[in-house]
Design an enzyme around this catalytic site. Structure first.
Site, PDB file in Angstrom:
ATOM      1  N   SER A  25       8.814 -14.360  10.353  1.00 41.57           N
ATOM      2  CA  SER A  25       8.641 -15.011   9.059  1.00 41.57           C
ATOM      3  C   SER A  25       8.529 -16.504   9.326  1.00 41.57           C
ATOM      4  CB  SER A  25       9.818 -14.728   8.127  1.00 41.57           C
ATOM      5  OG  SER A  25       9.722 -15.532   6.960  1.00 41.57           O
TER       6      SER A  25
ATOM      7  N   CYS B  20      -2.171   0.765  -2.588  1.00 42.91           N
ATOM      8  CA  CYS B  20      -1.281   1.665  -3.330  1.00 42.91           C
ATOM      9  C   CYS B  20      -2.008   2.316  -4.494  1.00 42.91           C
ATOM     10  CB  CYS B  20      -0.049   0.911  -3.802  1.00 42.91           C
ATOM     11  SG  CYS B  20      -0.392  -0.640  -4.657  1.00 42.91           S
TER      12      CYS B  20
END
Length: 346
Positions: A36, A149
């Site tokens: 990150s 999705c």
């Protein structure tokens, strides 16, 4: 069996958190590094509080990544393709959850994403990560693309009908999709701001949604169109597809078609009950799991078939499907790391 070393790029997002939740309990992998850029040096649980005491990992920067066996990439769309050569140098197996390698034709990126693909020579190397449709191609794959999705829900609802060559080629298939807020990712925007999203039933992409390209590619049909509506839920996708068959069909025959397509699938549940609250698929019944609930109804007056699919967008719509695809590619049990019962009520 010796565990393989897995690293996750972009692990501070919602999908990255789901990958961590699954892979930390996966019997065949060991997580080596998680990246990150904004949280480098911080413990994972500071960003993903549900993982407190589940892992002692800390985030690192992408520049600090070391070679590993499998690299999951959970970066925003458009950030993977320019770096694909560097990522490929880090691991022999890549699983990219962005949209950067989902489509096979470079011209589709220009049409649906508004820019040419920077590495079109890589598109043919990736296998679309939806085992129910591409299981044979996934076996032994070394580059797996993520799935949209919304596209996943639409494809799973319609695939048995397409597989049986049941649909009228002269009529469009219209898919109405209800989408929860976590689809927008962790970074807030004006549309996902809580006062704007709470209580909303807001159409936001009535035409030309990008996932349309994936659905058409997987089903081999150009006449499929999507309309998207934002609803007040954190997790979940519900696809309601309206399709017309060549000839009228009775419900018992539809049962046969859907059972033939999905009877052996570990993560597809056929939901069509005569009684109870949840007589047809509802995303509330799959939260936290890799299940996709599929159902259907027939309108006797017109012959219209309504095909439905409910799933958790962060699981079967992203991280769960990616892990399932990796299991197939590596020859592991397909359910490894995914044997999760949904959370209910949620």
């Amino acid at each position: 069996m010796e565990r393989v070393r897995v690293s996750i790029v972009g692990a501070s997002g919602y999908v990255g958190g789901e990958l961590l939740r699954l892979l930390l309990r996966h019997p065949y992998v060991e997580i080596a590094q998680v990246t990150s850029e904004s949280h480098a040096g911080e413990p994972v649980h500071r960003v993903h509080p549900h993982l407190r005491k589940a892992t002692g990992l800390t985030f690192c920067r992408m520049a600090d990544l070391k070679p590993c066996d499998i690299l999951f990439i959970a970066l925003p769309h458009g950030q993977v393709a320019p770096r694909i050569e560097a990522f490929a140098a880090l691991a022999p197996v890549l699983v990219d959850l962005s949209a950067d390698f989902r489509l096979r034709r470079p011209e589709d990126y220009a049409r649906w994403y508004g820019h040419p693909h920077p590495h079109p020579e890589w598109l043919s190397r990736f296998v679309y990560g939806l085992p129910e449709r591409y299981r044979a191609e996934l076996r032994g794959a070394r580059a797996i693309s993520g799935v949209g999705c919304n596209a996943t829900a639409a494809i799973l609802a319609l695939w048995p009908l397409v597989r049986a060559d049941l649909l009228d080629p002269e009529r469009p298939v219209i898919v109405d999709i209800q989408a929860a807020s976590s689809e927008a990712g962790r970074e807030p925007n004006p549309g996902s701001h809580h006062p704007e999203r709470h209580g909303a039933i807001r159409p936001y992409a009535p035409v030309q949604h990008r996932h349309t390209a994936e659905v058409r590619q997987a089903l081999g049909r150009e006449g499929v169109v999507l309309s998207l509506t934002a609803v007040d839920a954190v997790r979940g996708v519900l696809a309601i597809a309206h399709a017309w068959p060549r000839d009228r069909i009775a419900e018992p025959e539809l049962w046969r078609i859907y059972r033939a397509a999905y009877g052996e699938e570990p993560f597809i549940r056929l939901v069509k009950d005569r009684q109870g609250v949840h007589r047809l698929p509802d995303p509330k019944a799959v939260v936290g799991s890799n299940f996709a609930d599929v159902g259907f109804a027939v309108e006797e007056e017109t012959g219209r078939i309504v095909a439905l699919c409910a799933l958790d967008n962060l699981m079967k719509g992203a991280a769960g499907s990616a892990v399932q695809s990796l299991n197939v590619a590596m020859g592991w049990p397909e359910t490894a790391g995914l044997d999760l019962i949904p959370v209910y009520p949620a």
